[in-house]
Design an enzyme around this catalytic site. Structure first.
Site, short mmCIF file in Angstrom:
data_model
loop_
_atom_site.label_atom_id
_atom_site.label_comp_id
_atom_site.label_asym_id
_atom_site.label_seq_id
_atom_site.Cartn_x
_atom_site.Cartn_y
_atom_site.Cartn_z
N GLU A 1 -9.08 -21.20 -15.53
CA GLU A 1 -9.76 -21.85 -14.05
C GLU A 1 -11.18 -22.36 -14.66
OE1 GLU A 1 -11.84 -21.05 -9.90
OE2 GLU A 1 -12.06 -19.74 -11.36
N ASP B 1 -11.57 -17.12 -15.58
CA ASP B 1 -12.35 -16.28 -14.05
C ASP B 1 -13.54 -17.68 -14.51
OD1 ASP B 1 -12.50 -16.59 -11.16
OD2 ASP B 1 -14.61 -15.81 -12.24
N ASP C 1 -1.96 -1.34 -3.54
CA ASP C 1 -2.52 -0.75 -4.77
C ASP C 1 -1.33 -0.77 -6.01
OD1 ASP C 1 -0.06 0.82 -4.03
OD2 ASP C 1 -1.58 2.01 -3.14
N ASP D 1 -6.46 -10.73 -14.62
CA ASP D 1 -7.24 -11.76 -14.44
C ASP D 1 -8.67 -11.19 -15.36
OD1 ASP D 1 -9.06 -14.16 -12.80
OD2 ASP D 1 -7.78 -13.84 -11.53
N ASP E 1 0.70 -1.64 0.58
CA ASP E 1 -0.16 0.06 -0.36
C ASP E 1 1.33 1.31 -0.59
OD1 ASP E 1 -1.87 1.69 0.53
OD2 ASP E 1 -1.87 1.50 2.71
N HIS F 1 -5.15 -17.31 -4.47
CA HIS F 1 -6.31 -16.69 -3.63
C HIS F 1 -7.10 -17.54 -2.98
CE1 HIS F 1 -7.73 -16.18 -7.35
NE2 HIS F 1 -8.33 -16.01 -6.83
N ASP F 2 -7.56 -18.54 -3.27
CA ASP F 2 -9.01 -19.43 -3.12
C ASP F 2 -8.04 -20.43 -2.42
OD1 ASP F 2 -10.50 -18.03 -4.40
OD2 ASP F 2 -9.98 -18.94 -6.19
C1 NOJ Z 1 -12.65 -18.24 -8.93
C2 NOJ Z 1 -12.01 -16.92 -8.31
O1 NOJ Z 1 -10.50 -17.77 -8.15
C3 NOJ Z 1 -12.42 -16.56 -6.43
O2 NOJ Z 1 -11.93 -15.86 -5.94
C4 NOJ Z 1 -13.72 -16.40 -6.94
O3 NOJ Z 1 -14.54 -15.66 -5.65
C5 NOJ Z 1 -14.85 -16.39 -7.82
N1 NOJ Z 1 -14.19 -17.90 -8.56
C6 NOJ Z 1 -16.05 -16.06 -8.43
O4 NOJ Z 1 -15.34 -15.36 -9.64
CA CA Z 2 -3.50 2.07 -1.41
#
Ligand code: NOJ
Ligand code: CA
Length: 599
Positions: free
Chosen positions: A299, A245, A74, A143, A66, A373-374
């Site tokens: 994905e 995605d 950012d 993405d 940040d 991130h998931d």
């Molecule tokens: C998959 C993404 O990786 C995830 O983070 C997101 O919540 C869902 N698709 C919905 O877009």
């Molecule tokens: Ca910031």
């Protein structure tokens, strides 16, 4: 595009291979490295591509750096850290969504596909960042969230004004007078209902994710045209690819039908991937992708047979997809990521990664990841984040990722061995997935204690805590209040401290990235699983041009032994996460060794 082979120069690390270490505490003060390989140009590698040879580093921009004190990472923060990113030796970055968004699902709900999220900065910031990456020879992958938009997108705002609005057909609707719509599942709806009532037009709209993420109607050629033109907009700016995605959801099973009994409610099999999915992707390839030298990662959560439909070259669709089978191991079936008390078996882990390697051995190309991130932090989930073993098991997992025949997607922070924050209470979570599941379990009168315990291992927010730069306040991530709590272990676990330590997790990652790039056998070489039944050690060979490497990975916090059946008497240790590694099948806790077999 294959870089010229070079002689490697790591001579400062001398193996004390014969000094057998009796005790089981990890002695990782020095990393064994013997990379004095003269890698000659291979004769055996067909069809080289830059994206096959790349190590991709994934950045979650919200948590990276940040620069204006609002507690949110950012684009200027990424620009500020370009030299750090370059120092990792990686080839490409994938940035989680950076387009305008109200952040119901942290950027996976886009309200303007041609603009930058205001918290992340401006288009000018983007241009500066992109130029900075390109000047350093790093490709940038964005993405693309094409299955759904935000309900705050102009198209949706228009679409809900009236049933005859020109944008109405950009989304999927079910009119109230036709009765209750057939059941459709939503991942992020507190009731799990994929239809949301819209009172103004007396109809329901479809949303596979939250009700602020209405699904786009790919049946509509105008919508597809908008998507293609937006993709060109970013490619013309110089972007090098897209991670797509949930791309397998873009085609719907219209007209929506009730799920036939034989599918037993399994929406994935019945309507997950609609009939026109591959027509759309092929059209996208014709209209956009084929016109640029870019990479695509879908994905797609596909079965191994379906995966080929996306990535086989002659089909002209995408380059790579990623599967969830590996990361789903160890949860109770059909649960909200409730940890299976029986744990997970290493033989199952091996089977999954071996199956996917075999699947692409002749055609297509594989990917490998343990964190994103998931997912929670890889060291907590697949290694051991206790103070004794965190570093050594992080290095072992990194060795796994960088020695597979697949493009590795490496998640930011894993190069430091960052681990799960393990929140105690639901109030600490910011992720819609955790919050909704909590609400659902509460409403059903389910076991909230069990859920919160499982979330300490499984929740996505564990992988989203701010990057730990140094030992100053908030780990040097922000001068304000971070949007998500910083892991309190940052005073010890941070990049600055690891820079100074030649044997840190960070420097091990750098060495291994370099080692992979200098040894195409690790990228393209044939993979063979050995000693499958061994529940402690994962062993495999990689072979190319008459050369053979053996990788031994001890997944347990104890001394373990591999039984590969190979003669190691003349084997040479090339890499290890222990200084005193020997060419032996006896491994120390979480030991990783890469050997060259010469007989
Ligand atoms: C998959 C993404 O990786 C995830 O983070 C997101 O919540 C869902 N698709 C919905 O877009
Ligand atoms: Ca910031």
């Amino acid at each position: 595009m294959y870089r010229k082979p070079v002689f490697l120069l790591f001579v400062s690390f001398i193996l004390s291979a014969l000094s057998a270490c009796q005790n089981t505490a990890p002695n990782t003060n020095q990393t064994a490295v013997n990379t004095n390989q003269n890698q000659t140009a291979s004769k055996e590698i067909p069809n080289r591509k830059w994206w096959k040879e790349a190590v991709v580093y994934q950045i979650y921009p919200r948590s990276f750096k940040d620069t204006n004190g609002d507690g949110i990472g950012d684009l200027k923060g990424i620009t500020e850290k370009l030299d750090y990113i370059k120092s990792l030796g990686i080839d490409a970055v994938w940035l989680n969504p950076i387009f305008s968004s109200p952040n119901d699902d942290m950027g996976y709900d886009v309200s303007d596909y041609r603009n930058i999220m205001k918290e992340f900065g401006t288009m000018e910031d983007f241009d500066v960042m992109l130029k900075g990456f390109h000047e350093r020879g790093i490709k940038v992958v964005l993405d693309l969230v094409a299955n759904h938009s935000s309900d705050e997108h102009f198209w949706f705002q228009e679409a809900k004004k009236s049933r005859d609005n020109p944008y109405r057909d950009y989304y999927h609707w079910w009119n109230e007078e036709d009765g209750k719509p057939p059941k459709r599942v939503s991942f992020f709806d507190p009731e799990g209902d994929g239809w949301q009532y819209e009172p103004n037009t007396k109809s329901y709209y479809l949303h596979y994710f939250s009700d602020k993420q209405p699904d786009l109607n790919w049946e509509n050629p105008k919508l597809r045209e908008e998507m293609y033109s937006m993709m060109k907009f970013w490619f013309d700016k110089g972007v090098d690819g897209f991670r797509m995605d949930v791309i397998h959801f873009i085609s719907k099973d219209k007209p929506f039908r009730e799920i036939p009994a034989e599918f037993n409610g399994d929406f994935g099999k019945f309507y997950g991937s609609g009939p026109k999915l591959h027509d759309y992707i092929q059209e996208m390839n014709r209209e956009v992708l084929s016109k640029y030298d870019v990479m695509t990662l879908g994905e797609a959560g596909a079965t191994k047979e379906d995966a080929h439909k996306f990535v086989d070259e002659e089909r002209r669709e995408l380059n790579m997809i990623y599967h969830y089978e590996g990361v789903n191991l160890g949860y109770l079936p059909d649960s909200k990521k409730i940890i299976d008390p029986k744990g997970w078996k290493l033989s199952d882990f091996k089977d999954i990664y071996t199956k996917w390697d075999t699947n692409f051995a002749e055609k297509g190309w594989n990917t490998v990841y343990l964190g994103n991130h998931d997912q929670p932090r890889m060291v907590t989930r697949w290694g051991n984040d206790s103070p004794e073993f965190r570093e050594v098991s992080s290095k072992m997992l990194t060795t796994f990722l960088l020695t597979q025949r697949a493009t590795p997607y490496y998640y930011f922070g894993d190069e430091l061995g960052m681990n799960n924050i393990k929140f105690d209470k639901i109030e600490d979570y910011k992720d819609i997935e955790s919050i909704n599941w909590y609400k659902q379990i509460k409403a059903e009168g389910g076991d909230l204690t069990q859920f919160l315990e499982s979330q300490k291992i499984a929740a996505r927010d564990n992988g989203r805590t701010p990057f730990q730069w140094n030992a100053t306040a908030n780990a040097g991530f922000s001068t304000g209040t971070p949007w998500l709590k910083v892991n309190p272990n940052y005073e010890k676990l941070n990049a600055e401290a690891q820079e100074k330590d030649e044997n840190s997790v960070l420097n091990y990652f750098r060495k291994l990235v370099k080692f992979r790039k200098e040894n195409p056998i690790l990228i393209y070489g044939k993979y063979t699983l050995l000693d499958r039944e061994n529940e402690d050690v994962y062993s495999y060979t990689r072979e190319l041009d008459g050369k053979k490497f053996l990788v031994l990975l001890n997944f347990k916090p104890k001394e373990s032994e591999a039984k590969t059946g190979l003669d190691l008497s003349k084997a040479k240790v090339l890499m290890s996460n222990y200084a005193d590694a020997a060419a032996s099948e006896k491994l120390k806790p979480y030991q990783a060794v890469i050997l060259e077999i010469t007989n």
